[in-house]
Design a protein around this motif. Structure first.
Motif, PDB file in Angstrom:
ATOM      1  N   ASN A 105     -10.512   8.181  15.458  1.00 15.88           N
ATOM      2  CA  ASN A 105     -11.932   7.908  15.327  1.00 15.88           C
ATOM      3  C   ASN A 105     -12.262   8.006  13.840  1.00 15.88           C
ATOM      4  N   PHE A 106     -12.620   6.884  13.252  1.00 11.44           N
ATOM      5  CA  PHE A 106     -12.907   6.877  11.816  1.00 11.44           C
ATOM      6  C   PHE A 106     -14.352   7.298  11.574  1.00 11.44           C
ATOM      7  N   HIS A 107     -14.537   8.170  10.579  1.00 13.50           N
ATOM      8  CA  HIS A 107     -15.883   8.695  10.314  1.00 13.50           C
ATOM      9  C   HIS A 107     -16.490   8.119   9.043  1.00 13.50           C
ATOM     10  N   ASN A 108     -15.630   7.851   8.083  1.00 16.49           N
ATOM     11  CA  ASN A 108     -16.157   7.431   6.791  1.00 16.49           C
ATOM     12  C   ASN A 108     -15.073   6.705   5.991  1.00 16.49           C
ATOM     13  N   ILE A 109     -15.433   5.583   5.399  1.00 18.60           N
ATOM     14  CA  ILE A 109     -14.487   4.894   4.505  1.00 18.60           C
ATOM     15  C   ILE A 109     -15.246   4.602   3.214  1.00 18.60           C
ATOM     16  N   SER A 110     -14.681   4.991   2.104  1.00 20.42           N
ATOM     17  CA  SER A 110     -15.361   4.657   0.850  1.00 20.42           C
ATOM     18  C   SER A 110     -14.394   4.075  -0.156  1.00 20.42           C
ATOM     19  N   LEU A 111     -14.962   3.301  -1.030  1.00 21.00           N
ATOM     20  CA  LEU A 111     -14.197   2.583  -2.038  1.00 21.00           C
ATOM     21  C   LEU A 111     -14.198   3.430  -3.306  1.00 21.00           C
ATOM     22  N   LEU A 112     -13.043   3.941  -3.687  1.00 14.75           N
ATOM     23  CA  LEU A 112     -13.019   4.842  -4.841  1.00 14.75           C
ATOM     24  C   LEU A 112     -12.773   4.121  -6.152  1.00 14.75           C
ATOM     25  N   GLU A 113     -11.980   3.069  -6.089  1.00 14.26           N
ATOM     26  CA  GLU A 113     -11.587   2.454  -7.365  1.00 14.26           C
ATOM     27  C   GLU A 113     -11.158   1.018  -7.146  1.00 14.26           C
ATOM     28  N   ILE A 114     -11.601   0.145  -8.046  1.00 15.42           N
ATOM     29  CA  ILE A 114     -11.113  -1.238  -8.065  1.00 15.42           C
ATOM     30  C   ILE A 114     -10.681  -1.507  -9.497  1.00 15.42           C
ATOM     31  N   SER A 115      -9.438  -1.865  -9.667  1.00 15.22           N
ATOM     32  CA  SER A 115      -8.954  -2.070 -11.046  1.00 15.22           C
ATOM     33  C   SER A 115      -9.123  -3.529 -11.435  1.00 15.22           C
TER      34      SER A 115
ATOM     35  N   TYR B 184       0.822  -1.211   0.000  1.00 16.15           N
ATOM     36  CA  TYR B 184       0.000   0.000   0.000  1.00 16.15           C
ATOM     37  C   TYR B 184       0.857   1.263   0.000  1.00 16.15           C
ATOM     38  N   ASP B 185       0.241   2.328  -0.425  1.00 14.87           N
ATOM     39  CA  ASP B 185       0.902   3.636  -0.389  1.00 14.87           C
ATOM     40  C   ASP B 185      -0.178   4.697  -0.200  1.00 14.87           C
ATOM     41  N   LYS B 186       0.145   5.718   0.557  1.00 14.11           N
ATOM     42  CA  LYS B 186      -0.818   6.803   0.733  1.00 14.11           C
ATOM     43  C   LYS B 186      -0.733   7.724  -0.475  1.00 14.11           C
ATOM     44  N   ILE B 187      -1.857   7.953  -1.112  1.00 15.18           N
ATOM     45  CA  ILE B 187      -1.847   8.824  -2.296  1.00 15.18           C
ATOM     46  C   ILE B 187      -1.747  10.278  -1.842  1.00 15.18           C
ATOM     47  N   GLY B 188      -2.522  10.621  -0.871  1.00 17.81           N
ATOM     48  CA  GLY B 188      -2.492  12.016  -0.413  1.00 17.81           C
ATOM     49  C   GLY B 188      -3.236  12.177   0.896  1.00 17.81           C
ATOM     50  N   ILE B 189      -2.832  13.177   1.628  1.00 17.58           N
ATOM     51  CA  ILE B 189      -3.486  13.473   2.905  1.00 17.58           C
ATOM     52  C   ILE B 189      -3.893  14.937   2.867  1.00 17.58           C
ATOM     53  N   SER B 190      -5.113  15.221   3.255  1.00 16.56           N
ATOM     54  CA  SER B 190      -5.501  16.632   3.291  1.00 16.56           C
ATOM     55  C   SER B 190      -6.484  16.889   4.419  1.00 16.56           C
ATOM     56  N   TYR B 191      -6.453  18.102   4.896  1.00 17.08           N
ATOM     57  CA  TYR B 191      -7.434  18.539   5.887  1.00 17.08           C
ATOM     58  C   TYR B 191      -8.363  19.520   5.207  1.00 17.08           C
ATOM     59  N   GLU B 192      -9.637  19.329   5.398  1.00 16.62           N
ATOM     60  CA  GLU B 192     -10.605  20.222   4.761  1.00 16.62           C
ATOM     61  C   GLU B 192     -10.802  21.442   5.649  1.00 16.62           C
TER      62      GLU B 192
ATOM     63  N   VAL C 123     -10.397   7.503   3.190  1.00 14.68           N
ATOM     64  CA  VAL C 123     -10.669   7.327   4.617  1.00 14.68           C
ATOM     65  C   VAL C 123     -10.716   8.697   5.297  1.00 14.68           C
ATOM     66  N   LYS C 124     -11.778   8.939   6.046  1.00 17.96           N
ATOM     67  CA  LYS C 124     -11.870  10.197   6.805  1.00 17.96           C
ATOM     68  C   LYS C 124     -11.865   9.864   8.285  1.00 17.96           C
ATOM     69  N   TYR C 125     -11.006  10.525   9.022  1.00 20.08           N
ATOM     70  CA  TYR C 125     -10.899  10.228  10.448  1.00 20.08           C
ATOM     71  C   TYR C 125     -10.448  11.466  11.198  1.00 20.08           C
ATOM     72  N   SER C 126     -10.564  11.389  12.528  1.00 15.45           N
ATOM     73  CA  SER C 126     -10.001  12.463  13.348  1.00 15.45           C
ATOM     74  C   SER C 126      -9.159  11.825  14.437  1.00 15.45           C
ATOM     75  N   ARG C 127      -8.181  12.556  14.898  1.00 13.19           N
ATOM     76  CA  ARG C 127      -7.353  12.067  16.009  1.00 13.19           C
ATOM     77  C   ARG C 127      -7.901  12.625  17.292  1.00 13.19           C
TER      78      ARG C 127
ATOM     79  N   CYS D 228      -8.485  13.643   5.640  1.00  9.81           N
ATOM     80  CA  CYS D 228      -8.936  12.811   4.528  1.00  9.81           C
ATOM     81  C   CYS D 228      -7.713  12.198   3.855  1.00  9.81           C
ATOM     82  N   GLU D 229      -7.696  10.901   3.782  1.00 10.26           N
ATOM     83  CA  GLU D 229      -6.562  10.210   3.153  1.00 10.26           C
ATOM     84  C   GLU D 229      -7.053   9.297   2.048  1.00 10.26           C
ATOM     85  N   LYS D 230      -6.254   9.211   1.011  1.00  6.77           N
ATOM     86  CA  LYS D 230      -6.550   8.225  -0.038  1.00  6.77           C
ATOM     87  C   LYS D 230      -5.421   7.207  -0.001  1.00  6.77           C
ATOM     88  N   ILE D 231      -5.785   5.946   0.009  1.00  4.23           N
ATOM     89  CA  ILE D 231      -4.766   4.893   0.109  1.00  4.23           C
ATOM     90  C   ILE D 231      -4.915   3.913  -1.048  1.00  4.23           C
TER      91      ILE D 231
END
Lengths: 214, 278
Positions: free
Chosen positions: A171-181, A65-73, A201-205, A80-83
Motif C-alpha cells: 500500500n503506497f502512502h507517498n511518492i515524491s520527486l527528490l531530484e531531476i538532473s 534503476y537502483d535502490k539508493i537506500g531503504i529505511s524504516y522510521e 517512496v513510502k509504503y507499507s506491506r 521509506c525507499e529512495k530509488i
C-alpha cells in the motif's frame, strides 16, 4: 499461506510506470519483444541486470534503476525507499518526454501514491479490461466499483475505484520527486544521452496481527 | 571544498539568536511581580504564580541555543543521517555510472560501501549551524594488472584525489634501470630517463564527477529529505516537552518566587532532557 518474500515494491512501481509509458505512446512494446524468450521485456531494469541486457537494449531507449537506500522510521510499518532512475536515449526529446511523464506521475505525493494503488488494484482485477454490454453500467466486485467505458470501438470495464480499501500486498502512502538532473552525454553507453530522476517512496506491506508480513 | 549547511538562512538565524537573548531580557521584567505584593490584608498569589510560570518557560526556551548538549545532539543526529544517505547516494550513482565514479572506490569495487575512498566531515560553526566538507581517503589496494608475470604490486594511494581533479600523471623509472609494463596488450620497456604522461588517469569521464554529485546532493531536495528522515523533530519535540513541563516548585501555590531558583530549575530541566552541562 506462506509469505512471499520474493515480491518487492519496486515491481509494482515498475509495472505502473511501464503501463503509463505505453499508454502515453512514449514506448512501443513491440520494440521490446524478445524473439528468443518469446516475451516482452520491460525496458526498466535494475542496474544489476544491465550487463545481461546491454545487447538487447543496444540503441533503444531504456531506464536503469537502483535502490539508493531503504529505511524504516519510528513507525516500523512504513518503509521509506529512495530509488535512482537513469533514463538513456540517443534522442534528447525522448528523455524530455520520459522525464516530463515521470514528473507528472510522481510529484503529487499522496495523490501519486493513490494512483499507483489504483493501478495495482486494476492489475490484480479479473474484471478490469473485460468486455461489457452497456456504456455507463456499474458493478461492484470485492469492494471495487467498475464502470463500463468505451475504449476504441469496444465497451470494457474500466480500472475500478475501491470502495473499501482492499488488502494489497503493498500500500503506497507517498511518492515524491527528490531530484531531476540535467541531460548529459552518457559515459557508460557511447552515443547515448542520460538523465537521472530520484524518487522517494513510502509504503507499507500487508501485515498480519503480529505485525509480520502476511 | 566546503559547503555551509545551516537549517536556517543566515538572517533568520541571527534573528532567532537575537530573539532568544531578547526573550531572556524581556523575561527579567517578570522578576518584580514574581516577588509578590507587599504584605497586606489581602494576599493573592495569582500574579506571582503566572509570572513565575512565564519566567520559567522563557528561561528554558532562551537557554536552549546555548545548551552544549542540545547543540551536539542537534548536529550529530542530522549529520549522521546525511552521512549515511550521502554515502548511499554516491554508492548507487557509482553502480549505475561506474565510469564517472569508479575512482571514489578501491579498484573494481565501484559502489561498494566498504571500498569507499571518500568521507564527509562535519565542521562546527556558530549556534546550531554546521559546515560539511569532504576528504578523500588513500587507496590501499594494488593497481590491478593483466600481466601475470608482474610480481611487484603498485599502490596508487592518491587515486581518488588525482582522478577527481583530472591531474595528469607522469610514469618514469625511479631507481630501476627500466620500467616494464603492459599497455593495450603490448609489453613496453621504458629505460631510465624517459617517461610517459597519462593525461586523464581515471578517464575523462571521471574528473570532477564526485564534486558534481556532491553539489547535486547538497543543492537539491536530497539533503532536506535526510534532515527530515533524521527524526530530529521527534527527538526535539519529546525532549522539549519534558523540559517545558513546569516543575513542582512553581506549580505549588506561593506568594513569592525567587528568580535565581527558577533559573536553576530551568537549567536542571534542560540538563535532564538533553543531558550534559550548560
Amino acid at each position: 499461506m506462506s509469505v512471499d518474500y520474493k515480491i518487492d515494491s519496486m515491481f509494482e512501481l515498475r509495472k505502473y510506470l511501464w503501463n503509463e509509458l505505453k499508454e502515453a505512446d512514449i514506448f512501443n512494446p513491440y520494440d521490446y519483444y524478445s524473439d528468443n524468450l518469446g516475451v516482452e521485456i520491460i525496458p526498466i531494469i535494475p542496474v544489476q541486470q544491465s550487463p545481461e541486457l546491454d545487447q538487447f537494449l543496444n540503441g533503444k531507449k531504456h531506464i536503469v534503476y537502483d535502490k539508493i537506500g531503504i529505511s524504516y522510521e519510528e513507525n516500523w510499518m512504513i518503509c521509506c525507499e529512495k530509488i535512482l532512475f537513469t533514463v538513456y536515449s540517443t534522442d534528447v526529446s525522448d528523455i524530455y518526454e520520459i522525464r516530463n511523464l515521470m514528473t507528472d506521475l510522481f510529484r503529487r505525493m499522496d495523490e501519486s501514491a493513490k494512483d499507483l494503488n489504483y493501478s495495482i488494484i486494476s492489475d490484480h482485477s479479473e474484471i478490469s479490461g473485460t468486455s461489457c454490454n452497456m456504456l455507463g453500467a456499474t458493478q461492484q466486485v470485492n469492494g471495487v466499483a467498475y464502470q463500463c467505458i468505451k475504449s476504441g470501438n469496444k465497451l470494457i470495464w474500466g480500472k475500478g475505484t475501491p470502495q473499501n480499501w482492499p488488502d494489497l500486498s503493498f500500500n503506497f502512502h507517498n511518492i515524491s520527486l527528490l531530484e531531476i538532473s540535467p541531460i548529459s552525454p552518457s559515459e557508460e553507453l557511447q552515443g547515448f544521452l542520460s538523465a537521472d530522476i530520484i524518487l522517494e517512496v513510502k509504503y507499507s506491506r500487508f501485515i498480519g496481527d503480529n505485525g509480520r508480513f502476511a | 571544498m566546503f559547503l555551509h549547511t545551516t537549517l536556517l538562512q543566515r538572517d533568520r538565524r541571527t534573528r532567532q539568536l537575537d530573539s532568544s537573548v531578547a526573550l531572556l531580557q524581556t523575561s527579567s521584567g517578570l522578576e518584580r511581580p514574581m516577588a509578590g505584593s507587599p504584605p497586606g490584608v489581602l494576599m493573592d498569589s495569582t500574579v506571582a504564580q503566572v509570572s513565575a510560570f512565564l519566567y520559567y518557560q522563557a528561561q528554558v526556551l532562551g537557554r536552549l541555543t546555548s545548551n552544549a548538549a542540545f547543540k551536539n545532539l542537534f548536529k550529530t543526529t542530522i549529520f549522521n543521517q546525511i552521512e549515511k544517505d550521502f554515502g548511499e547516494f554516491i554508492d548507487s550513482s557509482a553502480r549505475i555510472k561506474p565510469t564517472a565514479l569508479h575512482h571514489m572506490y578501491e579498484w573494481n569495487k565501484a559502489g561498494q560501501e566498504t571500498a569507499r575512498l571518500f568521507k564527509i566531515k562535519r565542521l562546527d560553526a556558530d549556534g546550531l549551524s554546521f559546515r560539511i566538507g569532504y576528504d578523500f581517503k588513500l587507496s590501499k589496494t594494488a593497481v590491478p594488472s593483466k600481466n601475470k608475470k608482474q610480481k611487484k604490486k603498485y599502490i596508487f594511494a592518491n587515486k581518488a584525489a588525482v582522478m577527481e581533479a583530472g591531474m595528469p600523471i607522469i610514469i618514469r623509472p625511479r631507481s630501476a634501470e627500466r620500467l616494464v609494463f603492459e599497455l593495450d596488450g603490448i609489453t613496453v620497456f621504458m629505460p631510465k630517463g624517459s617517461s610517459v604522461t597519462v593525461r586523464s588517469p581515471g578517464g575523462r569521464g571521471s574528473s570532477n564527477q564526485f564534486r558534481l554529485h556532491y553539489g547535486r546532493y547538497f543543492g537539491g531536495q536530497l539533503v532536506n529529505s535526510s534532515i527530515k528522515a533524521s527524526g530530529f523533530q521527534q527527538i526535539f519535540n519529546s525532549k522539549m516537552a519534558k523540559a517545558l513541563n513546569t516543575p513542582a516548585g512553581i506549580r505549588k501555590v506561593q506568594y513569592s518566587f525567587t528568580p535565581g531558583k527558577i533559573r536553576l530549575e530551568a537549567d536542571m530541566e534542560l540538563q535532564a532532557a538533553f543531558g550534559g552541562s550548560l
